[in-house]
Enzyme design. Structure first.
Site, PDB file in Angstrom:
ATOM      1  N   ASN A   1      -0.278  19.200 -20.778  1.00 43.52           N
ATOM      2  CA  ASN A   1      -0.685  18.198 -21.772  1.00 43.52           C
ATOM      3  C   ASN A   1      -0.610  18.721 -23.206  1.00 43.52           C
ATOM      4  OD1 ASN A   1      -1.195  16.177 -19.919  1.00 43.52           O
ATOM      5  ND2 ASN A   1      -3.260  16.928 -19.513  1.00 43.52           N
TER       6      ASN A   1
ATOM      7  N   ARG B   1       0.811  -1.233   0.000  1.00 42.79           N
ATOM      8  CA  ARG B   1       0.000   0.000   0.000  1.00 42.79           C
ATOM      9  C   ARG B   1       0.843   1.282   0.000  1.00 42.79           C
ATOM     10  NH1 ARG B   1      -3.103  -3.160   3.305  1.00 42.79           N
ATOM     11  NH2 ARG B   1      -4.982  -3.870   2.241  1.00 42.79           N
TER      12      ARG B   1
ATOM     13  N   HIS C   1      -0.013  11.081 -27.565  1.00 40.55           N
ATOM     14  CA  HIS C   1      -0.279   9.760 -26.972  1.00 40.55           C
ATOM     15  C   HIS C   1      -0.966   8.827 -27.975  1.00 40.55           C
ATOM     16  CE1 HIS C   1      -0.155  11.140 -22.482  1.00 40.55           C
ATOM     17  NE2 HIS C   1       1.043  10.823 -22.957  1.00 40.55           N
TER      18      HIS C   1
ATOM     19  N   HIS D   1       0.227  16.477 -26.138  1.00 35.65           N
ATOM     20  CA  HIS D   1       0.144  15.098 -25.662  1.00 35.65           C
ATOM     21  C   HIS D   1      -1.131  14.363 -26.056  1.00 35.65           C
ATOM     22  CE1 HIS D   1       3.699  16.101 -23.466  1.00 35.65           C
ATOM     23  NE2 HIS D   1       3.773  14.893 -22.929  1.00 35.65           N
TER      24      HIS D   1
ATOM     25  N   LYS E   1       3.305  11.620 -11.079  1.00 35.81           N
ATOM     26  CA  LYS E   1       2.416  10.789 -11.904  1.00 35.81           C
ATOM     27  C   LYS E   1       3.171   9.515 -12.238  1.00 35.81           C
ATOM     28  CE  LYS E   1      -0.302  13.815 -14.842  1.00 35.81           C
ATOM     29  NZ  LYS E   1      -0.657  13.934 -16.273  1.00 35.81           N
TER      30      LYS E   1
ATOM     31  N   HIS F   1       8.161   8.645 -27.221  1.00 38.31           N
ATOM     32  CA  HIS F   1       7.298   9.644 -26.594  1.00 38.31           C
ATOM     33  C   HIS F   1       7.650  11.077 -27.039  1.00 38.31           C
ATOM     34  CE1 HIS F   1       4.612  11.368 -23.648  1.00 38.31           C
ATOM     35  NE2 HIS F   1       5.601  12.145 -23.226  1.00 38.31           N
TER      36      HIS F   1
ATOM     37  N   ARG G   1      -2.883  22.018 -14.012  1.00 36.58           N
ATOM     38  CA  ARG G   1      -1.787  21.125 -14.412  1.00 36.58           C
ATOM     39  C   ARG G   1      -1.961  20.595 -15.833  1.00 36.58           C
ATOM     40  NH1 ARG G   1       1.010  16.248 -10.847  1.00 36.58           N
ATOM     41  NH2 ARG G   1       2.347  15.511 -12.531  1.00 36.58           N
TER      42      ARG G   1
ATOM     43  N   LYS H   1       7.784  23.383 -14.175  1.00 40.05           N
ATOM     44  CA  LYS H   1       6.916  22.237 -13.900  1.00 40.05           C
ATOM     45  C   LYS H   1       6.572  22.173 -12.413  1.00 40.05           C
ATOM     46  CE  LYS H   1       5.560  17.612 -14.524  1.00 40.05           C
ATOM     47  NZ  LYS H   1       5.610  16.361 -15.204  1.00 40.05           N
TER      48      LYS H   1
ATOM     49  N   GLU I   1      10.021  18.049 -24.807  1.00 36.89           N
ATOM     50  CA  GLU I   1       9.257  18.426 -23.604  1.00 36.89           C
ATOM     51  C   GLU I   1       9.647  19.837 -23.144  1.00 36.89           C
ATOM     52  OE1 GLU I   1       6.740  16.758 -22.424  1.00 36.89           O
ATOM     53  OE2 GLU I   1       7.085  14.604 -22.627  1.00 36.89           O
TER      54      GLU I   1
HETATM   55  N1  LIG Z   1       5.057  10.549 -15.310  1.00 40.25           N
HETATM   56  C1  LIG Z   1       5.104  11.640 -16.048  1.00 40.25           C
HETATM   57  O1  LIG Z   1       4.734  12.736 -15.606  1.00 40.25           O
HETATM   58  C2  LIG Z   1       5.649  11.535 -17.438  1.00 40.25           C
HETATM   59  C3  LIG Z   1       5.930  12.716 -18.160  1.00 40.25           C
HETATM   60  C4  LIG Z   1       6.509  12.587 -19.428  1.00 40.25           C
HETATM   61  C5  LIG Z   1       6.775  11.326 -19.953  1.00 40.25           C
HETATM   62  N2  LIG Z   1       6.479  10.220 -19.223  1.00 40.25           N
HETATM   63  C6  LIG Z   1       6.776   8.880 -19.742  1.00 40.25           C
HETATM   64  O2  LIG Z   1       8.174   8.772 -19.927  1.00 40.25           O
HETATM   65  C7  LIG Z   1       8.411   7.761 -20.910  1.00 40.25           C
HETATM   66  C8  LIG Z   1       9.495   8.210 -21.841  1.00 40.25           C
HETATM   67  O3  LIG Z   1      10.673   8.406 -21.105  1.00 40.25           O
HETATM   68  P1  LIG Z   1      12.100   8.444 -21.801  1.00 40.25           P
HETATM   69  O4  LIG Z   1      12.027   9.203 -23.060  1.00 40.25           O
HETATM   70  O5  LIG Z   1      13.063   8.839 -20.757  1.00 40.25           O
HETATM   71  O6  LIG Z   1      12.306   6.924 -22.285  1.00 40.25           O
HETATM   72  P2  LIG Z   1      13.055   5.652 -21.675  1.00 40.25           P
HETATM   73  O7  LIG Z   1      12.909   5.591 -20.217  1.00 40.25           O
HETATM   74  O8  LIG Z   1      12.596   4.501 -22.482  1.00 40.25           O
HETATM   75  O9  LIG Z   1      14.598   5.941 -22.001  1.00 40.25           O
HETATM   76  C9  LIG Z   1      15.012   6.017 -23.340  1.00 40.25           C
HETATM   77  C10 LIG Z   1      16.211   5.076 -23.612  1.00 40.25           C
HETATM   78  O10 LIG Z   1      17.395   5.662 -23.075  1.00 40.25           O
HETATM   79  C11 LIG Z   1      18.102   4.698 -22.281  1.00 40.25           C
HETATM   80  N3  LIG Z   1      18.829   5.482 -21.285  1.00 40.25           N
HETATM   81  C12 LIG Z   1      18.330   6.093 -20.187  1.00 40.25           C
HETATM   82  N4  LIG Z   1      19.264   6.839 -19.605  1.00 40.25           N
HETATM   83  C13 LIG Z   1      20.398   6.710 -20.325  1.00 40.25           C
HETATM   84  C14 LIG Z   1      21.697   7.273 -20.257  1.00 40.25           C
HETATM   85  N5  LIG Z   1      22.016   8.169 -19.333  1.00 40.25           N
HETATM   86  N6  LIG Z   1      22.609   6.885 -21.169  1.00 40.25           N
HETATM   87  C15 LIG Z   1      22.290   5.999 -22.164  1.00 40.25           C
HETATM   88  N7  LIG Z   1      21.066   5.468 -22.310  1.00 40.25           N
HETATM   89  C16 LIG Z   1      20.128   5.833 -21.405  1.00 40.25           C
HETATM   90  C17 LIG Z   1      17.032   3.769 -21.771  1.00 40.25           C
HETATM   91  O11 LIG Z   1      17.560   2.531 -21.421  1.00 40.25           O
HETATM   92  C18 LIG Z   1      16.099   3.695 -22.973  1.00 40.25           C
HETATM   93  O12 LIG Z   1      16.582   2.747 -23.892  1.00 40.25           O
HETATM   94  C19 LIG Z   1       7.101   7.491 -21.596  1.00 40.25           C
HETATM   95  O13 LIG Z   1       6.594   6.257 -21.167  1.00 40.25           O
HETATM   96  C20 LIG Z   1       6.204   8.610 -21.095  1.00 40.25           C
HETATM   97  O14 LIG Z   1       4.850   8.244 -21.034  1.00 40.25           O
HETATM   98  C21 LIG Z   1       5.927  10.306 -17.984  1.00 40.25           C
HETATM   99 ZN   LIG Z   2       5.427  13.898 -22.126  1.00 47.58          ZN
END
Ligand SMILES: NC(=O)c1ccc[n+]([C@@H]2O[C@H](COP(=O)([O-])OP(=O)(O)OC[C@H]3O[C@@H](n4cnc5c(N)ncnc54)[C@H](O)[C@@H]3O)[C@@H](O)[C@H]2O)c1
Ligand SMILES: [Zn+2]
Length: 363
Positions: free
Chosen positions: A247, A123, A254, A250, A145, A266, A243, A229, A187
């Protein structure tokens, strides 16, 4: 070192985002000060495990911490219940307790998955973010999130669970593939276009020369994006209104991600989303032609895509769009740019109107 304090209405949930070049090196010592006596679980993906995870684990053990390392295959396809279940099982087998700490070390996928596991195991246990992609450093690690995807759409299963701290080390971006670096820039374009005309102008001016090598320029960008942010999250933690400005790009983004079975990353999808939604905003009289041109030119100068790739399954795009948390029947609610640095929330557009836009989206 720079710090941003995210002050939430419920004070104990407030936390600090620390940004410092080389911070990852100092992390074991920081952990030893704050979390000695707790079991630490570093959660990461297979790529980051090799680059930083293993080393972080060894250094945590060296300073006498009770730490273990869990990892899963990299990429959006891991953002599902199978990964959650495997991590939950590993945590339970390793005797996770209510006072254990999860360390989410990685990009947005790791942050969303590890955060969701932290929100649900026993939990809820505490967790911290150590974001290693630009996208995670400026966006996903802030705001609590967390969640996973569902075959019916992205991020449909999740929770709000704030981290206890966020540690941003821009130095780790040196190993990030160029394409992933650009994804993070999309972003930053989003938050600048949505909220800060000055930041947008600076991005616009510096776009051609922006690189990971320019540490001071990068530090400034990350700091300002984090500040923006954090200020929004502080005012509307649970996204009941304000907030949703975050988006921008997005809603379309999405749906494109899901319709391309996540072949589109993304950040790329958000960039195309910003371009398409700007077109919609111009048609609705919210954005001028000049402003839209500036946005498209900045995305292009940052080598980000602005055109929709050929979609085999357009129907999937509309199914996902309608399953979006922001949809109401055949009306989709957008957060839409209303100038550079300004956003209108709750702009309602019919799916028919969106379909027309796609008929000639590559004009
Ligand atoms: N929770 C939120 O508020 C929020 C906001 C924006 C995006 N997201 C989510 O984030 C995700 C996208 O995140 P992302 O773009 O970071 O993708 P990701 O986490 O898949 O990372 C991208 C790639 O980079 C590699 N990597 C990470 N750090 C590295 C480094 N320092 N050196 C070499 N390789 C590295 C990872 O292994 C992966 O292959 C999506 O699922 C999206 O929905 C969430
Ligand atoms: Zn995003």
């Amino acid at each position: 070192m720079k710090q941003v304090h995210l002050r939430l209405r419920e004070r104990p949930r407030s936390y600090t985002i620390t940004i410092q070049s080389g911070l990852l090196e100092d992390l074991p010592a920081l952990m030893a000060k704050k979390w000695r006596g707790c079991a630490l679980f570093i959660v990461t993906d297979e790529n980051v495990e090799k680059l930083y995870g293993r080393n972080l684990l060894l250094r945590c053990i060296d300073v006498g911490l009770n730490a273990s390392l869990l990892f899963f295959p990299a990429g959006e396809r891991s953002k599902n219940f199978k990964t959650i279940h495997a991590l939950q099982t590993a945590l339970l087998e390793n005797r996770v307790r209510r006072d254990s700490l999860i360390i989410a070390l990685g990009g947005g996928v790791v942050g969303d998955v590890a955060g969701f596991v932290a929100a649900t195991i026993l939990r809820g246990v505490k967790y911290i973010h150590v974001p290693t992609t630009l996208l995670a450093q400026v966006d996903s690690s802030i705001g609590g999130k967390v969640g996973i995807d569902h075959p019916l759409g992205k991020n449909l299963i999740g929770a709000f669970h704030q981290p206890s701290a966020v540690y941003v080390d821009p130095l780790v971006l040196k190993t990030l593939p160029a394409m992933e670096f650009r994804n993070g820039l999309s972003e930053i374009v989003k938050i600048a276009a949505a909220l800060d005309g000055r930041l947008f102008s600076s991005l616009e001016k510096n776009a051609p020369s922006l690189s990971r090598e320019n540490a001071s320029q990068l530090m400034k960008l990350i700091y300002r994006a984090v500040e923006l942010k954090a200020a929004i999250v502080a005012k509307d933690e649970l996204e009941s209104g304000l907030r949703s400005v975050l988006n921008v790009g997005h809603t379309i983004g999405h749906a494109l991600e899901a319709a391309t079975s996540y072949k589109l990353k993304h950040g790329e999808a958000v960039s195309i989303g910003i371009a398409i939604e700007s077109r919609l905003a111009q048609r609705l009289g919210l954005l001028s032609h000049h402003e839209r041109t500036r946005i498209l030119a900045t995305l292009t100068a940052l080598k980000l895509p602005i055109r929709v790739p050929p979609l085999k399954r357009m129907s999937k795009f509309f199914t996902v769009l309608s399953a979006d948390k922001k949809s109401l029947g055949s009306t989709i609610r957008f957060s839409m740019l209303a100038g550079i640095g300004r956003t209108a929330i709750d702009v309602r557009v019919s799916t028919d109107h969106i379909a027309q836009l796609f008929d000639n989206s590559n004009d």
